[in-house]
Design an enzyme around this catalytic site. Structure first.
Site, short mmCIF file in Angstrom:
data_model
loop_
_atom_site.label_atom_id
_atom_site.label_comp_id
_atom_site.label_asym_id
_atom_site.label_seq_id
_atom_site.Cartn_x
_atom_site.Cartn_y
_atom_site.Cartn_z
CB SER A 138 -0.84 0.00 1.28
OG SER A 138 -1.44 1.25 1.53
CE1 TYR A 151 -4.40 -1.97 5.16
CE2 TYR A 151 -3.19 0.04 4.66
CZ TYR A 151 -3.94 -1.06 4.24
OH TYR A 151 -4.21 -1.22 2.89
P1 NAD Z 1 -11.38 -6.17 0.01
O1 NAD Z 1 -11.98 -6.06 1.37
O2 NAD Z 1 -12.20 -5.91 -1.20
O3 NAD Z 1 -10.72 -7.61 -0.19
C1 NAD Z 1 -10.01 -8.24 0.82
C2 NAD Z 1 -9.95 -9.71 0.49
O4 NAD Z 1 -9.25 -10.37 1.55
C3 NAD Z 1 -11.34 -10.37 0.43
O5 NAD Z 1 -11.35 -11.38 -0.54
C4 NAD Z 1 -11.48 -10.97 1.83
O6 NAD Z 1 -12.38 -12.07 1.87
C5 NAD Z 1 -10.06 -11.41 2.06
N1 NAD Z 1 -9.73 -11.65 3.45
C6 NAD Z 1 -9.86 -10.82 4.51
N2 NAD Z 1 -9.48 -11.45 5.64
C7 NAD Z 1 -9.08 -12.69 5.27
C8 NAD Z 1 -8.58 -13.82 5.97
N3 NAD Z 1 -8.40 -13.80 7.30
N4 NAD Z 1 -8.31 -14.93 5.27
C9 NAD Z 1 -8.50 -14.99 3.93
N5 NAD Z 1 -8.97 -13.96 3.21
C10 NAD Z 1 -9.27 -12.83 3.90
O7 NAD Z 1 -10.11 -5.21 0.08
P2 NAD Z 1 -9.11 -4.64 -1.03
O8 NAD Z 1 -9.20 -3.18 -0.95
O9 NAD Z 1 -9.28 -5.32 -2.33
O10 NAD Z 1 -7.73 -5.06 -0.36
C11 NAD Z 1 -6.84 -6.00 -0.91
C12 NAD Z 1 -5.43 -5.64 -0.49
O11 NAD Z 1 -5.08 -4.38 -1.05
C13 NAD Z 1 -5.24 -5.52 1.02
O12 NAD Z 1 -3.99 -6.07 1.39
C14 NAD Z 1 -5.22 -4.03 1.23
O13 NAD Z 1 -4.51 -3.65 2.37
C15 NAD Z 1 -4.57 -3.56 -0.04
N6 NAD Z 1 -4.79 -2.16 -0.38
C16 NAD Z 1 -6.04 -1.67 -0.59
C17 NAD Z 1 -6.18 -0.35 -0.93
C18 NAD Z 1 -7.53 0.26 -1.19
O14 NAD Z 1 -7.61 1.49 -1.33
N7 NAD Z 1 -8.59 -0.49 -1.32
C19 NAD Z 1 -5.09 0.50 -1.03
C20 NAD Z 1 -3.83 -0.03 -0.81
C21 NAD Z 1 -3.69 -1.36 -0.48
#
Ligand code: NAD
Length: 256
Positions: A138, A151
């Site tokens: 991130s 985080y």
């Molecule tokens: P999201 O909530 O849409 O997806 C998260 C995924 O992780 C889902 O499939 C969920 O079921 C799964 N998950 C959560 N806990 C879990 C567990 N204990 N075991 C197995 N699966 C689990 O979120 P996202 O925004 O797509 O995030 C994905 C990644 O991207 C994360 O690591 C997040 O930190 C990172 N990220 C997101 C953003 C953003 O703005 N959305 C920005 C930077 C980084």
């Protein structure tokens, strides 16, 4: 380009993980999905891109379940060639109010899970002398925001882990890189938009506008599709010598 390769994408039932799974499947990779919730819609979406699709419901906070998932992927597809460590959660609170259980869960899911999948996948990658490990970090792996201590600690940690792993594999055909998105409008961020709208008594659209204006100079959300294409590039031969980078796709967030 990725025909015959197998990608294991953690947390791919929604959001960024699903976007990356779709992009890799479009390149011909078999994909093992993981994540909570009903996997059927994600499975259908990825299957429509060609290639075989599997699913394992391992809880990424549990090392024994992670080990079982990597073994299941090897049993079903013959190994893990591309490992995308993407599963992640968020919790927003001041340090003195931060629930200990949330801290532990964020470190386990956003950081330690990548150690467990990587240690399990590396022997097979080394035997084939080819592998791609993509860690979805991130902007918070590069800079901080208040109220996101767990985080930010986990994401800085995974950027460091990526560098160490890249050095350990530097003379092999296995690369490790981190992807650092800014705001992406997924369920993880929608929760933060909703919280802001409720707290300030503003509309959802205004909450989104404020969120972007605070941090992301492009005033545009990065999309899962764009991150999927970045993942495809990092899996391509052109990226053979891209090792240990933390690649931001953040609308200028970390340029400030
Ligand atoms: P999201 O909530 O849409 O997806 C998260 C995924 O992780 C889902 O499939 C969920 O079921 C799964 N998950 C959560 N806990 C879990 C567990 N204990 N075991 C197995 N699966 C689990 O979120 P996202 O925004 O797509 O995030 C994905 C990644 O991207 C994360 O690591 C997040 O930190 C990172 N990220 C997101 C953003 C953003 O703005 N959305 C920005 C930077 C980084």
């Amino acid at each position: 380009m990725l025909k015959g390769k197998t990608a294991l994408v953690t947390g791919s039932t929604s959001g960024i993980g699903l976007g990356i799974a779709v992009a890799l499947a479009r390149q011909g990779a078999n994909v093992m999905l993981n994540g909570f919730g009903d996997p059927a819609p994600a499975r259908d979406q990825v299957a429509a891109c060609g290639g075989k699709v599997g699913y394992h419901g391992a809880d990424m906070s549990k090392p024994a379940e992670i080990e079982a998932m990597v073994r299941a992927c090897a049993a079903e597809f013959g190994g893990v060639d591309i490992l995308v460590n993407n599963a992640g959660i968020q919790h927003v609170a001041n340090i003195e109010d931060f629930p200990v259980e949330r801290w532990d869960a964020i470190i386990a899911i956003n950081l330690s899970s990548a150690f467990h999948t990587t240690r399990m996948a590396l022997p097979g990658m080394k035997a084939r002398n080819w592998g791609r490990v993509l860690n979805v970090a991130s902007v918070h792996g590069l800079v901080a925001s208040a109220q996101k201590s767990a985080y930010v600690a986990a994401k800085h940690g995974i950027v460091g882990f990526t560098k160490a792993a890249a050095l350990e594999c530097a003379t092999t055909g296995i690369t490790h890189n981190a992807i650092c998105p800014g705001w992406v409008l997924t369920p993880l961020v929608q929760k933060q938009v909703d919280a802001r709208a409720t707290q300030l008594g503003i509309s959802n659209d205004e909450a989104k506008r404020q969120l972007l204006a605070e941090k992301q100079p492009s005033l545009q959300f990065t999309t899962p599709e764009q991150l999927g294409e970045l993942a495809v590039f990092l899996c391509s031969p052109a990226a053979d010598n891209v090792r240990g980078v933390a690649w931001a796709m953040d609308g200028g967030w970390t340029a400030q």
